[in-house]
Design a protein around this motif. Sequence first.
Motif, PDB file in Angstrom:
ATOM      1  N   THR A   1      -4.649  28.334   5.259  1.00 29.82           N
ATOM      2  CA  THR A   1      -4.551  27.885   6.314  1.00 29.82           C
ATOM      3  C   THR A   1      -4.865  26.521   7.084  1.00 29.82           C
ATOM      4  O   THR A   1      -5.432  25.753   5.720  1.00 29.82           O
ATOM      5  CB  THR A   1      -4.675  29.020   7.711  1.00 29.82           C
TER       6      THR A   1
ATOM      7  N   TYR B   1     -10.557  24.850   9.876  1.00 33.67           N
ATOM      8  CA  TYR B   1     -11.037  24.123  11.211  1.00 33.67           C
ATOM      9  C   TYR B   1     -10.440  22.664  11.557  1.00 33.67           C
ATOM     10  O   TYR B   1     -11.429  21.880  10.921  1.00 33.67           O
ATOM     11  CB  TYR B   1     -12.654  24.810  11.435  1.00 33.67           C
TER      12      TYR B   1
ATOM     13  N   GLY C   1      -8.270  18.981  16.188  1.00 35.79           N
ATOM     14  CA  GLY C   1      -6.826  20.080  16.163  1.00 35.79           C
ATOM     15  C   GLY C   1      -5.722  19.490  15.764  1.00 35.79           C
ATOM     16  O   GLY C   1      -4.406  19.457  16.237  1.00 35.79           O
TER      17      GLY C   1
ATOM     18  N   LYS D   1     -12.695  37.412  10.497  1.00 32.41           N
ATOM     19  CA  LYS D   1     -12.459  36.551  11.455  1.00 32.41           C
ATOM     20  C   LYS D   1     -12.373  35.649  11.033  1.00 32.41           C
ATOM     21  O   LYS D   1     -12.968  35.105  10.436  1.00 32.41           O
ATOM     22  CB  LYS D   1     -13.575  36.492  12.459  1.00 32.41           C
ATOM     23  N   LEU D   2     -11.539  34.517  12.052  1.00 33.36           N
ATOM     24  CA  LEU D   2     -11.278  33.294  12.036  1.00 33.36           C
ATOM     25  C   LEU D   2     -12.294  32.523  12.842  1.00 33.36           C
ATOM     26  O   LEU D   2     -11.277  33.255  14.255  1.00 33.36           O
ATOM     27  CB  LEU D   2      -9.923  32.577  10.871  1.00 33.36           C
ATOM     28  N   LEU D   3     -12.353  30.607  13.018  1.00 31.98           N
ATOM     29  CA  LEU D   3     -12.524  30.657  14.772  1.00 31.98           C
ATOM     30  C   LEU D   3     -11.357  30.172  14.801  1.00 31.98           C
ATOM     31  O   LEU D   3     -10.117  29.707  14.059  1.00 31.98           O
ATOM     32  CB  LEU D   3     -13.175  29.539  14.154  1.00 31.98           C
ATOM     33  N   VAL D   4     -11.079  30.372  16.260  1.00 32.37           N
ATOM     34  CA  VAL D   4     -10.115  29.379  16.732  1.00 32.37           C
ATOM     35  C   VAL D   4      -9.495  28.098  17.328  1.00 32.37           C
ATOM     36  O   VAL D   4      -8.382  27.409  17.044  1.00 32.37           O
ATOM     37  CB  VAL D   4     -10.595  29.705  18.306  1.00 32.37           C
ATOM     38  N   SER D   5     -10.582  27.488  16.268  1.00 27.67           N
ATOM     39  CA  SER D   5      -9.840  25.969  15.880  1.00 27.67           C
ATOM     40  C   SER D   5      -9.501  26.077  14.786  1.00 27.67           C
ATOM     41  O   SER D   5      -8.571  24.925  14.341  1.00 27.67           O
ATOM     42  CB  SER D   5     -11.942  24.726  15.234  1.00 27.67           C
ATOM     43  N   ASP D   6      -8.859  26.466  13.816  1.00 27.18           N
ATOM     44  CA  ASP D   6      -8.014  26.517  13.186  1.00 27.18           C
ATOM     45  C   ASP D   6      -6.850  26.215  13.292  1.00 27.18           C
ATOM     46  O   ASP D   6      -6.112  26.185  14.699  1.00 27.18           O
ATOM     47  CB  ASP D   6      -7.858  27.742  12.766  1.00 27.18           C
TER      48      ASP D   6
ATOM     49  N   VAL E   1      -4.075  28.594  14.261  1.00 28.71           N
ATOM     50  CA  VAL E   1      -4.148  29.125  15.762  1.00 28.71           C
ATOM     51  C   VAL E   1      -3.714  27.827  16.953  1.00 28.71           C
ATOM     52  O   VAL E   1      -2.697  28.076  17.493  1.00 28.71           O
ATOM     53  CB  VAL E   1      -5.464  29.506  16.012  1.00 28.71           C
ATOM     54  N   GLN E   2      -4.022  27.015  16.386  1.00 20.22           N
ATOM     55  CA  GLN E   2      -3.671  25.746  17.414  1.00 20.22           C
ATOM     56  C   GLN E   2      -2.183  25.487  17.004  1.00 20.22           C
ATOM     57  O   GLN E   2      -1.636  25.352  18.138  1.00 20.22           O
ATOM     58  CB  GLN E   2      -4.752  24.311  16.987  1.00 20.22           C
ATOM     59  N   ARG E   3      -2.226  24.660  15.882  1.00 22.32           N
ATOM     60  CA  ARG E   3      -0.516  24.855  16.228  1.00 22.32           C
ATOM     61  C   ARG E   3       0.375  24.915  14.729  1.00 22.32           C
ATOM     62  O   ARG E   3       1.443  24.359  14.616  1.00 22.32           O
ATOM     63  CB  ARG E   3      -0.704  22.683  14.781  1.00 22.32           C
TER      64      ARG E   3
END
Length: 274
Positions: free
Chosen positions: A95, A98, A102, A19-24, A27-29
Amino acid sequence: MSNKYTYVNGQLFLGNEAKLLVSDLAVQRGYGIFDFLKTVNGKAIFIEDYFNRFYNSAREMNLEIELDRNELHTAVNSLLEKNNIPNSGLKIILTGGYSEDGYQIAKPNLVIVQTAFEYDSHSFSKGLRLLSHNYQRQLPSVKTIDYLQAIRLQPILKLKQADDLIYHHNGQVRECPRANIFMVKNGEVITPKTDILRGITRSKILSIALEGVTVLERDFSLDDLINADEAFITSSTKNVLPVINLDGKPIGNGKPGKITTALNEQLLTMINNY
């Protein structure tokens, strides 16, 4: 995939636990890079070439890879040994990390994913139908995770009964979303050189010497491509794959050509002897 392992930042996790956090920022950009190679009979084919491109992409994107090349080899080998999949695809992802806001690059996350892969030898005789699209990738020399255009246009491909896209910039041919393009005309094998990702398989084709055949880098147009004697793409998964149709019109006689076939045989020999 849940019973196979994935490498994340120095540890191996079962697929459904990686898993990775959604703040990566990935994911964000959509900020990140990757590279993809295959293993054949347990050997990571042309891995040093892929490492060269991976580290170059990281530099261009201001992403720091904490592992040096030897350590990255160790990481890859640990995954290969754990999963024991002789023939596979190996994706190495870096990636943006985090990010607190963002937007700013943080400490990158390194992920390595392995999936079973078998080359489809029947695809060569079937060939490929391409649909042209006027589009120039950002940072073309970098293998980013941005495949927005290619994915967005998948319904159009199905509607037009095409297999893949060929990007051009105002008529000047560039590349496919996941492959390089070559055309054959009057004994010359030609591939574009401007604003493209220089593929590893592409580089191997450029190194092959066929009697009476010149292989070179030179830009060409869509009109040149449709009037070619032969055409083909190159990629890690497809090797050499003939292009038999562009925008509904046949290229050459609409069948795999002799030079394309000879180059594919040479490439397969190179891979098998690696």
